[in-house]
Write a protein that holds these residues in place. Structure first.
Motif, PDB file in Angstrom:
ATOM      1  N   ALA A 241      78.925 -22.489  30.828  1.00 28.00           N
ATOM      2  CA  ALA A 241      80.264 -22.277  30.747  1.00 28.00           C
ATOM      3  C   ALA A 241      81.222 -23.272  30.053  1.00 28.00           C
ATOM      4  O   ALA A 241      81.429 -24.321  30.633  1.00 28.00           O
ATOM      5  CB  ALA A 241      80.987 -21.666  31.880  1.00 28.00           C
ATOM      6  N   CYS A 242      82.187 -22.858  29.127  1.00 24.78           N
ATOM      7  CA  CYS A 242      82.984 -23.831  28.418  1.00 24.78           C
ATOM      8  C   CYS A 242      84.548 -23.193  28.268  1.00 24.78           C
ATOM      9  O   CYS A 242      84.758 -22.777  27.350  1.00 24.78           O
ATOM     10  CB  CYS A 242      82.581 -24.517  27.204  1.00 24.78           C
ATOM     11  N   PRO A 243      85.250 -23.393  29.516  1.00 21.48           N
ATOM     12  CA  PRO A 243      86.776 -22.898  28.961  1.00 21.48           C
ATOM     13  C   PRO A 243      87.393 -24.009  28.348  1.00 21.48           C
ATOM     14  O   PRO A 243      87.531 -25.079  28.878  1.00 21.48           O
ATOM     15  CB  PRO A 243      87.323 -22.707  30.394  1.00 21.48           C
TER      16      PRO A 243
ATOM     17  N   GLY B 245      84.650 -26.069  33.434  1.00 19.21           N
ATOM     18  CA  GLY B 245      83.620 -25.884  32.788  1.00 19.21           C
ATOM     19  C   GLY B 245      82.146 -26.514  33.259  1.00 19.21           C
ATOM     20  O   GLY B 245      82.312 -27.597  33.864  1.00 19.21           O
ATOM     21  N   THR B 246      81.124 -26.105  32.629  1.00 16.75           N
ATOM     22  CA  THR B 246      79.993 -26.846  33.286  1.00 16.75           C
ATOM     23  C   THR B 246      79.240 -27.766  32.089  1.00 16.75           C
ATOM     24  O   THR B 246      77.901 -28.087  32.640  1.00 16.75           O
ATOM     25  CB  THR B 246      79.100 -25.739  34.007  1.00 16.75           C
ATOM     26  N   VAL B 247      79.798 -27.540  30.982  1.00 12.73           N
ATOM     27  CA  VAL B 247      79.132 -28.382  29.816  1.00 12.73           C
ATOM     28  C   VAL B 247      79.487 -29.667  29.526  1.00 12.73           C
ATOM     29  O   VAL B 247      80.786 -29.967  29.871  1.00 12.73           O
ATOM     30  CB  VAL B 247      78.763 -27.379  28.565  1.00 12.73           C
ATOM     31  N   THR B 248      78.673 -30.336  28.687  1.00 12.12           N
ATOM     32  CA  THR B 248      79.410 -31.713  28.034  1.00 12.12           C
ATOM     33  C   THR B 248      79.169 -31.524  26.696  1.00 12.12           C
ATOM     34  O   THR B 248      78.360 -30.545  26.266  1.00 12.12           O
ATOM     35  CB  THR B 248      78.177 -32.608  28.624  1.00 12.12           C
ATOM     36  N   LEU B 249      79.635 -32.299  25.908  1.00 10.05           N
ATOM     37  CA  LEU B 249      79.654 -32.360  24.381  1.00 10.05           C
ATOM     38  C   LEU B 249      78.221 -32.436  23.982  1.00 10.05           C
ATOM     39  O   LEU B 249      77.771 -31.745  23.010  1.00 10.05           O
ATOM     40  CB  LEU B 249      80.477 -33.425  23.835  1.00 10.05           C
ATOM     41  N   GLU B 250      77.405 -33.032  24.821  1.00  9.02           N
ATOM     42  CA  GLU B 250      76.019 -33.268  24.321  1.00  9.02           C
ATOM     43  C   GLU B 250      75.325 -31.855  24.184  1.00  9.02           C
ATOM     44  O   GLU B 250      74.393 -31.723  23.505  1.00  9.02           O
ATOM     45  CB  GLU B 250      75.444 -34.129  25.221  1.00  9.02           C
ATOM     46  N   ASP B 251      75.709 -30.857  25.398  1.00 17.47           N
ATOM     47  CA  ASP B 251      75.020 -29.771  25.488  1.00 17.47           C
ATOM     48  C   ASP B 251      75.159 -28.971  24.153  1.00 17.47           C
ATOM     49  O   ASP B 251      74.289 -28.032  23.815  1.00 17.47           O
ATOM     50  CB  ASP B 251      75.437 -28.850  26.681  1.00 17.47           C
ATOM     51  N   PHE B 252      76.235 -29.091  23.354  1.00 15.58           N
ATOM     52  CA  PHE B 252      76.500 -28.326  22.257  1.00 15.58           C
ATOM     53  C   PHE B 252      75.402 -28.578  21.018  1.00 15.58           C
ATOM     54  O   PHE B 252      75.277 -27.695  20.157  1.00 15.58           O
ATOM     55  CB  PHE B 252      77.668 -28.575  21.622  1.00 15.58           C
TER      56      PHE B 252
ATOM     57  N   ILE C 269      86.191 -13.230  32.411  1.00 17.19           N
ATOM     58  CA  ILE C 269      85.566 -14.364  32.542  1.00 17.19           C
ATOM     59  C   ILE C 269      84.455 -14.343  33.501  1.00 17.19           C
ATOM     60  O   ILE C 269      83.197 -14.877  32.955  1.00 17.19           O
ATOM     61  CB  ILE C 269      86.514 -15.555  32.966  1.00 17.19           C
ATOM     62  N   GLN C 270      84.688 -13.585  34.651  1.00 14.46           N
ATOM     63  CA  GLN C 270      83.577 -13.339  35.264  1.00 14.46           C
ATOM     64  C   GLN C 270      82.292 -12.657  34.745  1.00 14.46           C
ATOM     65  O   GLN C 270      81.127 -12.716  35.011  1.00 14.46           O
ATOM     66  CB  GLN C 270      83.720 -12.566  36.555  1.00 14.46           C
ATOM     67  N   GLU C 271      82.690 -11.534  33.570  1.00 15.55           N
ATOM     68  CA  GLU C 271      81.623 -10.753  33.050  1.00 15.55           C
ATOM     69  C   GLU C 271      80.927 -11.917  31.965  1.00 15.55           C
ATOM     70  O   GLU C 271      79.564 -11.674  31.824  1.00 15.55           O
ATOM     71  CB  GLU C 271      82.450 -10.007  32.227  1.00 15.55           C
ATOM     72  N   ILE C 272      81.672 -12.749  31.575  1.00 15.89           N
ATOM     73  CA  ILE C 272      81.116 -13.947  30.735  1.00 15.89           C
ATOM     74  C   ILE C 272      79.911 -14.703  31.434  1.00 15.89           C
ATOM     75  O   ILE C 272      78.946 -14.963  31.097  1.00 15.89           O
ATOM     76  CB  ILE C 272      82.059 -14.857  30.087  1.00 15.89           C
ATOM     77  N   VAL C 273      80.274 -14.917  32.728  1.00 18.84           N
ATOM     78  CA  VAL C 273      79.514 -15.576  33.784  1.00 18.84           C
ATOM     79  C   VAL C 273      78.108 -14.823  34.175  1.00 18.84           C
ATOM     80  O   VAL C 273      77.034 -15.344  33.946  1.00 18.84           O
ATOM     81  CB  VAL C 273      80.253 -16.082  35.015  1.00 18.84           C
TER      82      VAL C 273
ATOM     83  N   CYS D 220      82.197 -20.205  25.144  1.00 18.37           N
ATOM     84  CA  CYS D 220      83.372 -20.883  25.076  1.00 18.37           C
ATOM     85  C   CYS D 220      84.525 -19.947  25.206  1.00 18.37           C
ATOM     86  O   CYS D 220      84.278 -18.821  24.401  1.00 18.37           O
ATOM     87  CB  CYS D 220      83.684 -21.843  24.068  1.00 18.37           C
ATOM     88  N   TRP D 221      85.557 -20.149  25.971  1.00 17.39           N
ATOM     89  CA  TRP D 221      86.944 -19.214  25.637  1.00 17.39           C
ATOM     90  C   TRP D 221      88.116 -19.992  25.746  1.00 17.39           C
ATOM     91  O   TRP D 221      88.260 -21.312  26.458  1.00 17.39           O
ATOM     92  CB  TRP D 221      86.522 -18.084  26.665  1.00 17.39           C
ATOM     93  N   ALA D 222      89.224 -19.335  25.547  1.00 19.76           N
ATOM     94  CA  ALA D 222      90.590 -19.928  25.945  1.00 19.76           C
ATOM     95  C   ALA D 222      91.519 -19.021  26.291  1.00 19.76           C
ATOM     96  O   ALA D 222      90.939 -17.783  26.614  1.00 19.76           O
ATOM     97  CB  ALA D 222      91.108 -20.877  24.537  1.00 19.76           C
ATOM     98  N   MET D 223      92.616 -18.967  25.619  1.00 21.02           N
ATOM     99  CA  MET D 223      93.746 -18.061  26.243  1.00 21.02           C
ATOM    100  C   MET D 223      93.734 -16.749  25.695  1.00 21.02           C
ATOM    101  O   MET D 223      94.378 -15.859  26.216  1.00 21.02           O
ATOM    102  CB  MET D 223      95.072 -18.499  25.877  1.00 21.02           C
ATOM    103  N   GLY D 224      92.909 -16.435  24.639  1.00 18.04           N
ATOM    104  CA  GLY D 224      92.654 -14.955  24.371  1.00 18.04           C
ATOM    105  C   GLY D 224      92.114 -14.197  25.286  1.00 18.04           C
ATOM    106  O   GLY D 224      92.279 -12.931  25.522  1.00 18.04           O
ATOM    107  N   LEU D 225      91.302 -14.881  26.392  1.00 22.88           N
ATOM    108  CA  LEU D 225      90.647 -14.144  27.644  1.00 22.88           C
ATOM    109  C   LEU D 225      91.757 -14.406  28.566  1.00 22.88           C
ATOM    110  O   LEU D 225      92.011 -13.543  29.478  1.00 22.88           O
ATOM    111  CB  LEU D 225      89.429 -14.737  28.025  1.00 22.88           C
ATOM    112  N   THR D 226      92.241 -15.681  28.964  1.00 22.72           N
ATOM    113  CA  THR D 226      92.797 -16.117  30.239  1.00 22.72           C
ATOM    114  C   THR D 226      94.157 -15.286  30.487  1.00 22.72           C
ATOM    115  O   THR D 226      94.544 -14.995  31.622  1.00 22.72           O
ATOM    116  CB  THR D 226      93.082 -17.532  30.378  1.00 22.72           C
TER     117      THR D 226
END
Ligand code: SF4
Length: 824
Positions: free
Chosen positions: A469-471, A274-281, A449-453, A434-440
């Motif tokens: 992006a936040c997996p 992923g490319t974000v930090t907690l602060e980004d939220f 996931i590429q479509e999200i990108v 954000c995503w998790a195993m519902g997608l993976t």
């Protein structure tokens, strides 16, 4: 009632229900018996043939016909209205009840005080990060509390326990019961043909492993699995040992959880994380949560979302189920939250059909494109697109060519809801997905996931604060293990660094991932299976096939803290090595040692055990690996394994020399809160084949379902973490006292003449194969038509070994085609 009492009650209930099930004819606790005794009862299974996924015909059920049971016998199940908010007082009550009943009040309280604090114990459950600055006095969630209570369990599972219970008896117990027996205390060996595990010395155990490894015809006859709990130090030593031994057979649990994210992000953004930090939220304007259930799987994310909501951030949820944790959050650290006042979280919920996510995202992008056609610059960030990306024209052409009929039919979402989601996206310059195993865990996970990108790139929501992006990773150090080199497909640059620093020729051929390992075991190509933690059988798909695969291995070794299902499915010989938990003091010759981990957002920090070990025989995972490496490699290595086993600073110096971003590691990890690994995409640099962030074209998948078929996804209950079952309730979804349920759309139930709590058999269909589980209970639920859900790992029996994601080979556990039949 204590967890132990619940385990006994559950066992008594199940024993009554499953009378006569499960002892294999020879009493050896074979795979079939283990499965039946786990109450999964795959009565009929045509699974992949070792040679190439050929159906093998129907198998005999060892107990013949099981009498039909009346629904009334399922007295354990209680169904209530699903919750509309997560946490609150019930979470506090359940967390403290669990931790106190397992660890004791004093130790439990002390553990919670240091859990996730700077210089404290890093939670061994999920990988959600802690804040960079000040931390709250209770920086943990219900799941974190359960995890540390589980690890600090007062109960012991030592030689007396194993002398009392044969492998055949153990194989009859549920996963829940096995883990409730307490902490493992001694190395235990199950010899070939033996009925019981027996204690052995560490010297004997390590000598046996070294002897068996050195006797292999090829290093590739061994497979070395890693669970995401292993520390960075243990993982670095492990991969180095395995590669010096001569193979890249290093599958890990990432193969089952976020392999698809790594594949998609590496190709498009040049970084597999992923490319974000907690602060980004706190700096973002919109958060899209797709195929993820944070209330159960990453509960402290809800605090982050609550803070974001206070700043006016819009939250859009795309998920088949309306999960409590996505609707509202009762912050248990605030008086009003404790009293039941919930902060609403999701502004918009799109109840997408399972695997309809590409269609939804495409719909959002189509609306954006229509806006662009009306006024250039109204929806896309052309500056970003022109300067930083590649391939936008092909994407736009694909979006234009995709019809609304296709989008609406595939997603199951009305256009007006997609329009509302698109409006949020178009009004947000800074957006996080954000995503998790519902997608993976879909066949087309990488494409999704590429479509999200694509969506993020069109909005220029990448490489700047508040965007990216936040997996969300599921196991506490699964990301760190990858950083340390646990991967069956290592990059050449990484192998070059190993070669340079440790003066050996690392193997360059790719090894087996988890699915390939299972198939190779099934084909008899693997003689030794080593597991650094985890519960491989319960974590992997196609349980019967995997159990058969494990049975064929000459020696299966597992390093762990508690007994689990994998230990009771005998290979020819099984060895259990008891290790320290992360919460325990690790005393070595050079003094007390700490370890390091990496969370979901690339922060590496230390974790220091604070409690006396569960037994004087326990060793750390790092020490165990170093000792095995020394015994196995002899003079074939120049690594000072004996010294590394005593002083992890030496391991960290080697990490610093080898891994990019870990320079000066010993100093940086000692900083309070640790440090961030570099992340080029976060800095708006894209190390891809084009030198830019890549747009991709990802088709909406073609469906080919028969009228009576449904799509099933596996889900976790709120009383479990991965394969560890803490209890039998799933209180957010209103399910109590039972896990063998199938959540169904009420209209789908009515179409099949099913009533609430009817007992059903569920059959999965893949190519010309079928797999079946029996005696599950149908529960009507708010789930899209044509979809249903069942708990992992019970439903893993239905997940075909051959059904995996394109490119990542991740099991497609969230897209299983099934039929549901009422038991007469
Ligand atoms: S959110 Fe995850 S890491 Fe944090 S305490 Fe809960 S389970 Fe542990």
């Amino acid at each position: 009632m204590s967890a132990g009492e619940r385990a006994r009650e559950y066992d008594a209930f199940m024993s009554e229900r499953e009378t006569g099930s499960g002892v294999s004819a020879d009493g050896s606790g074979n795979a079939q018996a283990a499965l039946n005794n786990n109450r999964w009862e795959p009565a009929k299974t045509d699974v992949d043939d070792a040679a190439g996924e050929q159906p093998r015909g129907e198998r005999e059920h060892p107990h013949g016909q099981i009498a039909a049971e009346t629904p009334e016998r399922f007295t354990g199940l209680s169904v209530r209205t699903p919750k509309r908010a997560a946490a609150g007082f019930p979470a506090v009550y359940r967390a403290t009840q669990y931790v106190f009943s397992h660890a004791g009040v004093m130790r439990g309280s002390a553990a919670l005080r240091v859990l996730n604090q700077k210089g404290g114990i890093d939670c061994m459950s999920c990988a959600w990060p802690e804040p960079d600055g000040d931390r709250s006095f209770a920086e943990f969630c219900e799941n974190g509390a359960k995890a540390i209570g589980h690890e600090l369990d007062k109960a012991r599972c030592g030689p007396e326990f194993f002398a009392k219970h044969s492998i055949s008896e153990l194989s009859q117990e549920s996963d829940y019961w096995l883990e409730q027996q307490g902490r493992l205390t001694h190395p235990m060996l199950l010899r070939a043909g033996a009925t019981h595990y027996e204690p052995v010395s560490w010297e004997h155990a390590i000598g046996l492993i070294a002897e068996k490894l050195n006797a292999l015809a090829s290093p590739d006859e061994a497979v070395f699995y890693t669970s995401g709990r292993a520390s960075n130090e243990a993982a670095f030593c492990y991969q180095l040992f395995v590669r010096q031994f001569g193979t890249n057979n290093l599958p890990d649990c990432s193969n089952m959880c976020h392999e698809s994210s790594g594949s998609a992000l590496s190709a498009t953004l040049g970084v597999g994380k992923g490319t974000v930090t907690l602060e980004d939220f706190q700096k973002t304007q919109a958060i899209f949560i797709i195929g993820q259930n944070p209330g159960t799987n990453h509960p402290r994310m809800l605090t982050t979302l609550e803070h974001a909501k206070e700043k006016g951030v819009k939250i859009v949820v795309i998920n088949p189920l309306r999960e409590a944790g996505l609707i509202g959050f009762m912050n248990p650290q605030e008086a009003l939250g404790l009293l039941g006042k919930a902060t609403p979280l999701a502004d918009l919920h799109l109840p997408v059909r399972i695997n309809g996510d590409i269609a939804v995202i495409k719909g959002i992008m189509k609306l954006m494109l229509e806006g662009e056609d009306r006024q250039r610059g109204s929806a896309f960030d052309w500056n970003f697109i022109e300067q930083r990306t590649h391939g936008v024209d092909a994407l736009l052409e694909n979006i234009r060519a995709t019809s609304w009929d296709q989008i609406l039919a595939d997603s199951g979402i009305p256009r007006d809801l997609i329009e509302q989601a698109a409006k949020v996206a178009m009004e947000s310059d800074r957006m996080i997905c954000c995503w998790a195993m519902g997608l993976t865990q879909q066949n087309n996970a990488v494409e999704t996931i590429q479509e999200i990108v694509n969506l993020l790139l069109l909005r220029g929501s990448m490489g700047k604060p508040g965007a990216g992006a936040c997996p969300v990773r599921g196991h506490s150090n699964v990301q760190g293990d990858r950083t340390m080199g646990i991967w069956e497909r290592p990059r050449p640059q990484f192998l070059d660094a190993l070669e340079k620093n440790f003066a050996f020729q690392p193997p360059r051929e790719h090894g087996y991932d988890a699915v390939e390992s299972i198939k190779a075991m099934h084909e008899g190509k693997v003689k030794l299976f080593f597991q650094l933690g985890g519960n491989f059988l319960s974590a992997t798909p196609d349980t019967l096939f995997t159990a058969e695969a494990l049975e064929k291995v000459d020696l299966a070794v597992r390093v762990g803290t508690k007994l689990n299902r994998t230990d009771v499915v005998a290979g020819k010989m099984n060895l259990i090595l008891p290790c320290l938990g992360r919460s325990e003091i690790d005393r070595r010759a050079a003094g007390e040692q700490f370890v390091t981990t990496e969370n979901s957002m690339g922060v590496i920090q230390q974790s220091c055990g604070r409690f006396e070990p569960a037994g004087d025989q326990l060793r750390s995972e790092t020490a165990i690996i170093c000792e095995i490496a020394r015994a196995t490699l002899g003079n074939r290595t120049n690594v000072p394994w004996a010294q590394w086993a005593e002083n992890y600073d030496l391991v960290r110096e080697a990490i610093a020399r080898t891994i990019v971003g870990c320079e000066d590691y010993n100093r940086k990890v000692r900083q309070p809160g640790g440090y961030y690994l570099p992340n080029k995409a976060r800095d708006n640099e894209y190390i891809t084949d084009t030198g830019r962030a890549n747009f991709t074209v990802n088709p909406i998948p073609q469906r080919d379902l028969k009228p009576d078929q449904l799509v099933m996804m596996t889900i976790r209950s709120h009383d479990q973490f991965n394969t560890t079952i803490y209890g039998l309730d799933d209180r957010y979804r209103g399910i109590f006292g039972e896990r063998r349920v199938i959540f169904m759309n009420r209209q789908d139930m009515s179409d099949r003449n099913l009533r609430e709590r009817d007992v059903v058999d569920v059959t999965s269909h893949f190519r010309d194969q079928t797999r079946q589980v029996r005696k599950f209970i149908a529960v009507g639920y708010d789930i899209p038509r044509g979809n249903c859900a069942m708990y992992f790992p019970e439903a893993n029996v239905l997940v075909p070994i051959g059904s995996t994601a394109n490119r990542s080979n991740q099991p497609a556990s969230k897209y299983v085609v099934v039929t549901v039949g009422k038991r007469e």
